[in-house]
Design a protein around this motif. Structure first.
Motif, PDB file in Angstrom:
ATOM      1  N   SER A 344      -9.568  -3.678  13.700  1.00 23.98           N
ATOM      2  CA  SER A 344      -9.380  -5.064  13.267  1.00 23.98           C
ATOM      3  C   SER A 344     -10.703  -5.788  13.085  1.00 23.98           C
ATOM      4  O   SER A 344     -10.804  -6.701  12.267  1.00 23.98           O
ATOM      5  CB  SER A 344      -8.505  -5.818  14.270  1.00 23.98           C
ATOM      6  OG  SER A 344      -9.110  -5.788  15.556  1.00 23.98           O
ATOM      7  N   GLU A 403      -2.757   6.930   8.581  1.00 20.41           N
ATOM      8  CA  GLU A 403      -1.494   6.204   8.427  1.00 20.41           C
ATOM      9  C   GLU A 403      -1.674   4.708   8.643  1.00 20.41           C
ATOM     10  O   GLU A 403      -1.093   3.884   7.926  1.00 20.41           O
ATOM     11  CB  GLU A 403      -0.458   6.767   9.406  1.00 20.41           C
ATOM     12  CG  GLU A 403       0.928   6.156   9.258  1.00 20.41           C
ATOM     13  CD  GLU A 403       1.930   6.797  10.175  1.00 20.41           C
ATOM     14  OE1 GLU A 403       3.064   6.312  10.215  1.00 20.41           O
ATOM     15  OE2 GLU A 403       1.572   7.774  10.843  1.00 20.41           O
ATOM     16  N   ILE A 404      -2.468   4.339   9.635  1.00 26.26           N
ATOM     17  CA  ILE A 404      -2.690   2.919   9.896  1.00 26.26           C
ATOM     18  C   ILE A 404      -3.378   2.270   8.708  1.00 26.26           C
ATOM     19  O   ILE A 404      -3.014   1.173   8.262  1.00 26.26           O
ATOM     20  CB  ILE A 404      -3.519   2.736  11.183  1.00 26.26           C
ATOM     21  CG1 ILE A 404      -2.747   3.288  12.394  1.00 26.26           C
ATOM     22  CG2 ILE A 404      -3.889   1.286  11.381  1.00 26.26           C
ATOM     23  CD1 ILE A 404      -3.505   3.182  13.687  1.00 26.26           C
ATOM     24  N   HIS A 406      -3.137   3.282   5.712  1.00 32.07           N
ATOM     25  CA  HIS A 406      -2.157   3.211   4.622  1.00 32.07           C
ATOM     26  C   HIS A 406      -1.255   1.993   4.786  1.00 32.07           C
ATOM     27  O   HIS A 406      -0.961   1.274   3.818  1.00 32.07           O
ATOM     28  CB  HIS A 406      -1.343   4.500   4.596  1.00 32.07           C
ATOM     29  CG  HIS A 406      -0.357   4.558   3.466  1.00 32.07           C
ATOM     30  ND1 HIS A 406      -0.730   4.588   2.142  1.00 32.07           N
ATOM     31  CD2 HIS A 406       1.006   4.572   3.475  1.00 32.07           C
ATOM     32  CE1 HIS A 406       0.341   4.626   1.378  1.00 32.07           C
ATOM     33  NE2 HIS A 406       1.410   4.618   2.159  1.00 32.07           N
ATOM     34  N   THR A 407      -0.805   1.771   6.031  1.00 30.30           N
ATOM     35  CA  THR A 407       0.038   0.602   6.303  1.00 30.30           C
ATOM     36  C   THR A 407      -0.730  -0.692   6.036  1.00 30.30           C
ATOM     37  O   THR A 407      -0.197  -1.635   5.433  1.00 30.30           O
ATOM     38  CB  THR A 407       0.519   0.636   7.754  1.00 30.30           C
ATOM     39  OG1 THR A 407       1.218   1.859   7.987  1.00 30.30           O
ATOM     40  CG2 THR A 407       1.449  -0.535   8.050  1.00 30.30           C
ATOM     41  N   MET A 408      -1.960  -0.737   6.471  1.00 31.51           N
ATOM     42  CA  MET A 408      -2.748  -1.939   6.250  1.00 31.51           C
ATOM     43  C   MET A 408      -3.024  -2.152   4.766  1.00 31.51           C
ATOM     44  O   MET A 408      -3.075  -3.289   4.292  1.00 31.51           O
ATOM     45  CB  MET A 408      -4.073  -1.837   7.018  1.00 31.51           C
ATOM     46  CG  MET A 408      -3.909  -1.888   8.535  1.00 31.51           C
ATOM     47  SD  MET A 408      -3.056  -3.384   9.065  1.00 31.51           S
ATOM     48  CE  MET A 408      -4.154  -4.639   8.484  1.00 31.51           C
ATOM     49  N   ASP A 409      -3.166  -1.068   4.023  1.00 31.19           N
ATOM     50  CA  ASP A 409      -3.347  -1.219   2.585  1.00 31.19           C
ATOM     51  C   ASP A 409      -2.115  -1.838   1.940  1.00 31.19           C
ATOM     52  O   ASP A 409      -2.213  -2.669   1.033  1.00 31.19           O
ATOM     53  CB  ASP A 409      -3.636   0.144   1.951  1.00 31.19           C
ATOM     54  CG  ASP A 409      -5.038   0.626   2.270  1.00 31.19           C
ATOM     55  OD1 ASP A 409      -5.874  -0.222   2.629  1.00 31.19           O
ATOM     56  OD2 ASP A 409      -5.284   1.841   2.176  1.00 31.19           O
ATOM     57  N   LYS A 410      -0.901  -1.423   2.429  1.00 27.44           N
ATOM     58  CA  LYS A 410       0.329  -2.023   1.913  1.00 27.44           C
ATOM     59  C   LYS A 410       0.363  -3.517   2.214  1.00 27.44           C
ATOM     60  O   LYS A 410       0.692  -4.336   1.353  1.00 27.44           O
ATOM     61  CB  LYS A 410       1.549  -1.332   2.520  1.00 27.44           C
ATOM     62  CG  LYS A 410       1.791   0.072   1.996  1.00 27.44           C
ATOM     63  CD  LYS A 410       3.070   0.646   2.601  1.00 27.44           C
ATOM     64  CE  LYS A 410       3.357   2.036   2.031  1.00 27.44           C
ATOM     65  NZ  LYS A 410       4.599   2.612   2.618  1.00 27.44           N
ATOM     66  N   LEU A 411       0.049  -3.854   3.488  1.00 29.19           N
ATOM     67  CA  LEU A 411       0.045  -5.265   3.860  1.00 29.19           C
ATOM     68  C   LEU A 411      -0.997  -6.043   3.049  1.00 29.19           C
ATOM     69  O   LEU A 411      -0.749  -7.176   2.614  1.00 29.19           O
ATOM     70  CB  LEU A 411      -0.222  -5.409   5.361  1.00 29.19           C
ATOM     71  CG  LEU A 411       0.840  -4.811   6.290  1.00 29.19           C
ATOM     72  CD1 LEU A 411       0.407  -4.931   7.747  1.00 29.19           C
ATOM     73  CD2 LEU A 411       2.192  -5.485   6.078  1.00 29.19           C
ATOM     74  N   THR A 412      -2.111  -5.410   2.903  1.00 26.18           N
ATOM     75  CA  THR A 412      -3.152  -6.067   2.118  1.00 26.18           C
ATOM     76  C   THR A 412      -2.714  -6.253   0.665  1.00 26.18           C
ATOM     77  O   THR A 412      -2.963  -7.292   0.040  1.00 26.18           O
ATOM     78  CB  THR A 412      -4.450  -5.239   2.166  1.00 26.18           C
ATOM     79  OG1 THR A 412      -4.828  -5.062   3.537  1.00 26.18           O
ATOM     80  CG2 THR A 412      -5.573  -5.929   1.409  1.00 26.18           C
ATOM     81  N   THR A 413      -2.003  -5.231   0.153  1.00 23.93           N
ATOM     82  CA  THR A 413      -1.507  -5.339  -1.218  1.00 23.93           C
ATOM     83  C   THR A 413      -0.492  -6.468  -1.347  1.00 23.93           C
ATOM     84  O   THR A 413      -0.520  -7.244  -2.316  1.00 23.93           O
ATOM     85  CB  THR A 413      -0.875  -4.006  -1.646  1.00 23.93           C
ATOM     86  OG1 THR A 413      -1.847  -2.964  -1.506  1.00 23.93           O
ATOM     87  CG2 THR A 413      -0.401  -4.078  -3.085  1.00 23.93           C
ATOM     88  N   ARG A 414       0.412  -6.572  -0.359  1.00 15.76           N
ATOM     89  CA  ARG A 414       1.388  -7.667  -0.385  1.00 15.76           C
ATOM     90  C   ARG A 414       0.689  -9.023  -0.300  1.00 15.76           C
ATOM     91  O   ARG A 414       1.054  -9.976  -1.006  1.00 15.76           O
ATOM     92  CB  ARG A 414       2.360  -7.513   0.776  1.00 15.76           C
ATOM     93  CG  ARG A 414       3.285  -6.302   0.654  1.00 15.76           C
ATOM     94  CD  ARG A 414       4.167  -6.175   1.869  1.00 15.76           C
ATOM     95  NE  ARG A 414       5.001  -4.966   1.794  1.00 15.76           N
ATOM     96  CZ  ARG A 414       5.812  -4.569   2.778  1.00 15.76           C
ATOM     97  NH1 ARG A 414       5.882  -5.293   3.902  1.00 15.76           N
ATOM     98  NH2 ARG A 414       6.522  -3.470   2.635  1.00 15.76           N
TER      99      ARG A 414
END
Length: 549
Positions: A344, A403-404, A406-414
């Motif tokens: 973070s 994986e983390i 990847h998840t953060m990239d999704k959140l960042t994309t949203r």
């Protein structure tokens, strides 16, 4: 290894030059740790070969008097040692025979022994007793670079050339800006190559920064191995190093640094370790995957700017390039820093530079603080050990993996999508506001136009009325002036006329009154003529009464 007067270094046996060595002051030398490199300075005494070129038998350097003088001195050495002379004693004629023009020499094969005709003229084929064992082989120019005939070798090179020679014992030496004449009784002198020292064909550049480090050329010699098998061996290596660059030579465990200039290596024990630039360089350096404290892999791209100060230190540590040394040390230091930070604290900050330096109160600044303090300081100290001065360091990119990430990239994309949508809504609202403002501006301009038109019409009406009133006023004034003028004229006439004229005028006025009002009109005289009028009236009335009766 010696440094010559023309800033050319020969490693191996010293080269020969007609020009005496020049002496330079210590101010022209460039100090380096491990040796002093400068113009015409000796570089490492243990690298110097002790044998001089002139120690070879039947070897005469070409002096200021030219090739013929060198051949005469060589011939004297041969005669003195009991060998056959190489200069022909035959005198030229002017009418027949083989012609040798000025500036050339004639070559004669006398039973395998060379005979040289140095005097210009014609050499006839008789008497037969002199020519039966001799064969005329043509002529050569005195200015030719190489003359090789029946064991006689003449070499002379210009200022920009260097000749690589192999002597009868297969020892290599270099001739620059000079020449020699030699006769080999056993073996032969072989010219391996003539090199243009300022235009070497092979360019050497850094494989990472693509900076040109210098130019080189290898001169090879063929050797016979086991009968007819031939193999090439490197006999000499020429280097042309531009300004602000250097090269490192190695013999065993000894290293020697040479500066910019033209250099030649002929000693087989000496090898070229590498060429380096002493100028400022910059590069983007990607790192391998580094794991944070919460086991999230991240790869960084680091911007580095450096300058190599002491190349010998870098070579002594076993590195052939600055990039390799900085890459290994940077990877090690960044691994230690990132392994103590959380995911973070890194993701919130993408780069380190002068535009995003904060006061340290932001919790996301731990990564930048660590880079500013530990990474820069540790890399500076490590670079100094390798003779490198680190000028700048910045993180220009980071990529998270796993994986983390990847998840953060999704959140960042949203989050980015939400930001884009909000930006679109703001843009639409802004466009509507601008449209309304535009319509309001158009209405305001139309109202201003109408007001302007009304003002113009009112001004026109007022101007017309003023003009009409002015016209009436002018006409009235003109009429009154005319009446006044006529009255003044009548008065002047009355004042200036005689009684008869006034009487005539009165009669004319009476006639005009009668014409105007009729003949039955009775005119009452005014007070001026009251007395006369009374008598007239009385007479008239009497006349009227009398006629009626």
């Amino acid at each position: 290894m010696t440094s010559l007067g023309d800033n050319t270094t020969v490693v191996g046996e010293p080269s020969h030059s007609n020009h005496p060595r020049k002496e330079y002051s210590e101010a022209t030398a460039v100090p380096y740790k491990g040796g002093t490199v400068g113009r015409n300075k000796e570089i490492g005494n243990d690298f110097i070969s002790t044998q001089e070129i002139e120690d070879r038998p039947f070897f005469v350097p070409i002096g200021k008097h030219g090739v013929v003088d060198a051949l005469q001195r060589l011939d004297a050495q041969l005669v003195k040692s009991g060998q056959s002379n190489i200069l022909s004693k035959k005198s030229p004629v002017a009418w027949t025979g083989h012609e040798v023009s000025p500036g050339n020499i004639g070559l004669i094969n006398h039973g395998g022994v060379p005979k040289i005709l140095t005097k210009p003229g014609r050499y006839p084929r008789f008497p037969f007793g002199w020519w039966w064992a001799r064969t005329f082989k043509g002529i050569k120019g005195l200015s030719d670079t190489v003359i090789d005939f029946q064991g006689l070798t003449v070499v002379q090179v210009s200022q920009n050339q260097a000749a690589v020679i192999s002597d009868p014992q297969n020892r290599i030496f270099v001739i620059k800006n000079s020449g020699f004449a030699a006769y080999s009784v056993e073996g032969s002198y072989t010219v391996l190559g003539i090199v243009d020292q300022t235009h070497l064909p092979d360019r050497i550049q850094d494989g990472v920064t693509k900076v040109v480090l210098g130019w080189s050329q290898e001169v090879k010699m063929q050797s016979s191995i086991g009968g007819s098998k031939m193999k090439d061996y490197v006999a000499a290596l020429f280097l042309n190093i531009p300004a602000n660059n250097c090269a490192i030579l190695q013999r065993g465990d000894d290293l020697e640094l040479i500066g910019a200039g033209q250099h030649c290596v002929t000693n087989p024990e000496i090898t070229l370790r590498g060429l380096y630039t002493l100028g400022e360089n910059q590069l983007e350096l990607p790192t391998k995957d580094i794991y944070t404290r919460d086991q999230v892999p991240v790869s960084l791209t680091i911007y580095l700017k450096w300058q190599l100060q002491e190349p010998l230190k870098l070579t002594q540590h076993g590195y052939d390039s600055v990039y390799t040394a900085l890459h290994d040390k940077t990877q090690s230091i960044l691994t230690q820093i990132v392994s103590h930070l959380d995911y973070s604290s890194i993701i919130k900050q993408r780069s380190l530079g002068p535009d995003n330096l904060d006061d340290g109160q932001d919790p996301s600044s731990a990564f930048l603080d660590a880079l500013r303090t530990r990474a820069m300081d540790d890399l500076t100290l490590a670079a100094q050990e390798y003779g490198i001065e680190l000028r700048d360091l910045a993180v220009i990119d980071r990529q998270f993996k796993g994986e983390i990430a990847h998840t953060m990239d999704k959140l960042t994309t949203r989050a980015l999508q939400a930001q884009v949508e909000a930006a679109n809504v703001d843009r639409e609202n802004s466009n509507k506001i601008k449209q309304e403002e535009g319509a309001l501006s158009v209405a305001r301009i139309a109202a201003q136009a109408r007001n302007t038109k009304a003002d113009a019409e009112a001004y026109a009406i007022i101007a017309t009325a003023k003009a009409h009133a002015e016209k009436i006023k002018i006409e009235a004034e003109a009429e009154s002036n005319a009446i006044l003028t006529r009255a003044r004229a009548y008065k002047q006439i009355e004042d200036s006329a005689s009684p008869l004229a006034r009487d005539i005028q009165l009669r004319q006025m009476d006639i005009q009154r009668v014409q105007a009002y009729g003949n039955k009109t009775v005119f009452v005289p005014n007070e001026v003529f009251a007395g006369q009028m009374a008598s007239s009236m009385a007479a008239g009335m009497a006349a009227g009464l009398g006629s009626k009766q």
